[in-house]
Design an enzyme around this catalytic site. Structure first.
Site, PDB file in Angstrom:
ATOM      1  N   ASP A  78     -22.804  15.961  -6.550  1.00  0.00           N
ATOM      2  CA  ASP A  78     -23.363  14.614  -6.416  1.00  0.00           C
ATOM      3  C   ASP A  78     -23.098  13.886  -7.729  1.00  0.00           C
ATOM      4  O   ASP A  78     -23.735  14.177  -8.747  1.00  0.00           O
ATOM      5  CB  ASP A  78     -24.870  14.675  -6.149  1.00  0.00           C
ATOM      6  CG  ASP A  78     -25.204  15.150  -4.748  1.00  0.00           C
ATOM      7  OD1 ASP A  78     -24.534  14.696  -3.800  1.00  0.00           O
ATOM      8  OD2 ASP A  78     -26.125  15.961  -4.593  1.00  0.00           O
TER       9      ASP A  78
ATOM     10  N   ARG B 263     -24.325  14.413 -12.206  1.00  0.00           N
ATOM     11  CA  ARG B 263     -24.678  15.756 -12.682  1.00  0.00           C
ATOM     12  C   ARG B 263     -24.021  16.108 -14.013  1.00  0.00           C
ATOM     13  O   ARG B 263     -24.572  16.878 -14.785  1.00  0.00           O
ATOM     14  CB  ARG B 263     -24.289  16.800 -11.631  1.00  0.00           C
ATOM     15  CG  ARG B 263     -24.846  16.568 -10.244  1.00  0.00           C
ATOM     16  CD  ARG B 263     -26.347  16.468 -10.224  1.00  0.00           C
ATOM     17  NE  ARG B 263     -26.855  16.378  -8.853  1.00  0.00           N
ATOM     18  CZ  ARG B 263     -28.021  15.890  -8.526  1.00  0.00           C
ATOM     19  NH1 ARG B 263     -28.829  15.420  -9.461  1.00  0.00           N
ATOM     20  NH2 ARG B 263     -28.409  15.858  -7.261  1.00  0.00           N
TER      21      ARG B 263
ATOM     22  N   ARG C 136     -29.201   3.292  -6.282  1.00  0.00           N
ATOM     23  CA  ARG C 136     -28.081   4.104  -5.790  1.00  0.00           C
ATOM     24  C   ARG C 136     -27.302   3.315  -4.733  1.00  0.00           C
ATOM     25  O   ARG C 136     -26.129   3.597  -4.488  1.00  0.00           O
ATOM     26  CB  ARG C 136     -28.584   5.411  -5.194  1.00  0.00           C
ATOM     27  CG  ARG C 136     -29.255   6.338  -6.184  1.00  0.00           C
ATOM     28  CD  ARG C 136     -29.977   7.470  -5.483  1.00  0.00           C
ATOM     29  NE  ARG C 136     -29.070   8.374  -4.792  1.00  0.00           N
ATOM     30  CZ  ARG C 136     -29.469   9.319  -3.932  1.00  0.00           C
ATOM     31  NH1 ARG C 136     -30.765   9.468  -3.662  1.00  0.00           N
ATOM     32  NH2 ARG C 136     -28.584  10.106  -3.354  1.00  0.00           N
TER      33      ARG C 136
ATOM     34  N   LYS D  25     -23.257   8.363   2.895  1.00  0.00           N
ATOM     35  CA  LYS D  25     -24.593   8.906   3.140  1.00  0.00           C
ATOM     36  C   LYS D  25     -25.618   7.780   2.963  1.00  0.00           C
ATOM     37  O   LYS D  25     -25.324   6.786   2.307  1.00  0.00           O
ATOM     38  CB  LYS D  25     -24.877  10.083   2.200  1.00  0.00           C
ATOM     39  CG  LYS D  25     -24.814   9.766   0.712  1.00  0.00           C
ATOM     40  CD  LYS D  25     -24.923  11.039  -0.113  1.00  0.00           C
ATOM     41  CE  LYS D  25     -25.035  10.711  -1.590  1.00  0.00           C
ATOM     42  NZ  LYS D  25     -25.039  11.916  -2.443  1.00  0.00           N
TER      43      LYS D  25
ATOM     44  N   HIS E  78     -36.718  14.643   0.038  1.00  0.00           N
ATOM     45  CA  HIS E  78     -36.633  15.891  -0.726  1.00  0.00           C
ATOM     46  C   HIS E  78     -37.978  16.614  -0.729  1.00  0.00           C
ATOM     47  O   HIS E  78     -38.027  17.845  -0.768  1.00  0.00           O
ATOM     48  CB  HIS E  78     -36.222  15.617  -2.187  1.00  0.00           C
ATOM     49  CG  HIS E  78     -34.826  15.118  -2.333  1.00  0.00           C
ATOM     50  ND1 HIS E  78     -34.500  13.790  -2.200  1.00  0.00           N
ATOM     51  CD2 HIS E  78     -33.666  15.767  -2.605  1.00  0.00           C
ATOM     52  CE1 HIS E  78     -33.198  13.638  -2.390  1.00  0.00           C
ATOM     53  NE2 HIS E  78     -32.669  14.818  -2.635  1.00  0.00           N
TER      54      HIS E  78
ATOM     55  N   ASP F 179     -27.556  17.376   5.105  1.00  0.00           N
ATOM     56  CA  ASP F 179     -28.131  17.296   3.767  1.00  0.00           C
ATOM     57  C   ASP F 179     -28.748  18.663   3.488  1.00  0.00           C
ATOM     58  O   ASP F 179     -28.775  19.542   4.354  1.00  0.00           O
ATOM     59  CB  ASP F 179     -29.161  16.161   3.679  1.00  0.00           C
ATOM     60  CG  ASP F 179     -29.305  15.597   2.258  1.00  0.00           C
ATOM     61  OD1 ASP F 179     -28.911  16.305   1.304  1.00  0.00           O
ATOM     62  OD2 ASP F 179     -29.814  14.477   2.105  1.00  0.00           O
TER      63      ASP F 179
END
Length: 342
Positions: free
Chosen positions: A61, A69, A134, A164, A177, A249
């Site tokens: 990601d 990351r 995002r 996504k 999450h 996901d």
């Protein structure tokens, strides 16, 4: 035959992880910040992975903004939602910038032999804090225009794009999450707004992969989109004509607990139409699947090889050092412009 994407615990591959990577059902590996200390270490880690499984799809990601990351030794990519404001609303300029940032993001990863970034985010910027900047914009037409340019930049580096979170996570306050996210809107709102970036970019042949949301849209279907044959087969495959790879996901997210334990989650995702399932941050969960799940006999209908880089295009892009350097300067310019506003 490979349906599973997993992760690693640290900066190198343990013997136990090497054994998992050799399993025939493992076809993908996703990297996180914990797998990174420097660019040199990352290249060494990728080489180690390739020695074990040369053709495995290595992903990360790396959208930009707060979801990037790898940082030291990489350019800090601005958040997608900062591009149009930094261009002072000039859409032509913003599209040009988005293309260069897509190229930059992709080429820096490809230079380390990483195949794929799960990008771009096609959600609309609504009430969701986990999405926020995002997203390119709150407006579907702006998301479509900027995402298309970003994807075209990725393609010029040789990388495919994964949109996504289908059919849209932007109007859900809960973070899937850590909670079961539910979007209570009527179908009309979703189909007239959120789904449009996916619809348009599929029609233009810009998406090689799609990742559905762990969100329930109860006015449309009782199952989370990633476990819903209605969303993945009837809408995504049949109505929108998508013929790329569908990734689940992360099945370790709270939003996936709807389907039970890992065996139940994997079965529900594959039955719904996913081609590859992700299990992250849970080695016991991975082992339960490798040891106890009854995998399909047939290979995925849409194999992840569809997302391997265009090697010839990447070779050309790697030679274009001037474009790479100019894109770095652009990224820094946008970052500074946003910092000045704070």
């Amino acid at each position: 035959m490979s349906y599973l994407m997993l992760d690693l615990l640290s900066l190198d591959v343990s013997e136990a992880e090497a054994e998992m990577l050799r399993h025939p059902q493992v076809g993908g590996l996703i990297l996180f910040s914990r797998n990174f200390s420097s660019r040199e270490q990352l290249i060494s880690l990728v080489q180690q992975i390739r020695q074990i499984r040369p053709e495995i799809l290595i992903a990360v990601d790396h959208e930009g903004g707060r979801v990037q990351r790898f940082r030291e030794g990489f350019t800090l990519i601005p958040a997608m939602g900062d591009i149009l404001p930094a261009a002072k609303g000039d859409m032509l300029l913003a599209k040009r910038w988005a293309c260069e940032l897509g190229f930059l993001m992709a080429i820096e990863l490809l230079a380390c032999d990483i195949d794929l970034s799960f990008a771009p985010v096609l959600d609309l910027n609504g009430i969701s804090q986990v999405i926020g900047k995002r997203s390119f914009s709150a407006k579907p037409d702006e998301v479509i225009a900027l995402a298309q340019s970003f994807i075209e930049g990725m393609a010029e580096a040789g990388m495919g794009a994964v949109g996504k979170h289908f059919p849209g996570h932007g109007s859900v306050a809960a973070d899937s999450h850590i909670a079961q996210a539910i979007d209570e809107r009527e179908a009309e709102a979703i189909f007239n707004q959120d789904i449009l970036p996916f619809k348009e970019l599929i029609a233009k042949g810009k998406l090689s992969g799609i990742m559905p949301a762990h969100v329930i849209y109860p006015k449309v279907d009782p199952n989370p989109a990633g476990f819903s044959s209605y969303w993945l087969q009837q809408i995504l495959r049949q109505e929108l004509g998508f013929d790329g790879v569908i990734f689940s996901d992360d099945l370790g997210m709270k939003g996936a607990s709807f389907a039970g334990d890992y065996l139940g989650r994997a079965q529900a995702a594959l039955d719904a139409g996913c081609d590859m399932i992700l299990v992250c941050n849970d080695n016991p969960g991975v082992m339960s699947l490798l040891n106890g799940f009854v995998w399909p006999d047939d290979a995925p209908q849409h194999p992840t090889s569809l997302l391997k880089p265009n090697v010839a295009q990447t070779a050309i892009a790697l030679e274009n050092s001037a474009r790479w350097e100019n894109a770095k300067q652009l990224a820094e310019q946008i970052q500074l412009a946003q910092q000045a506003k704070v």
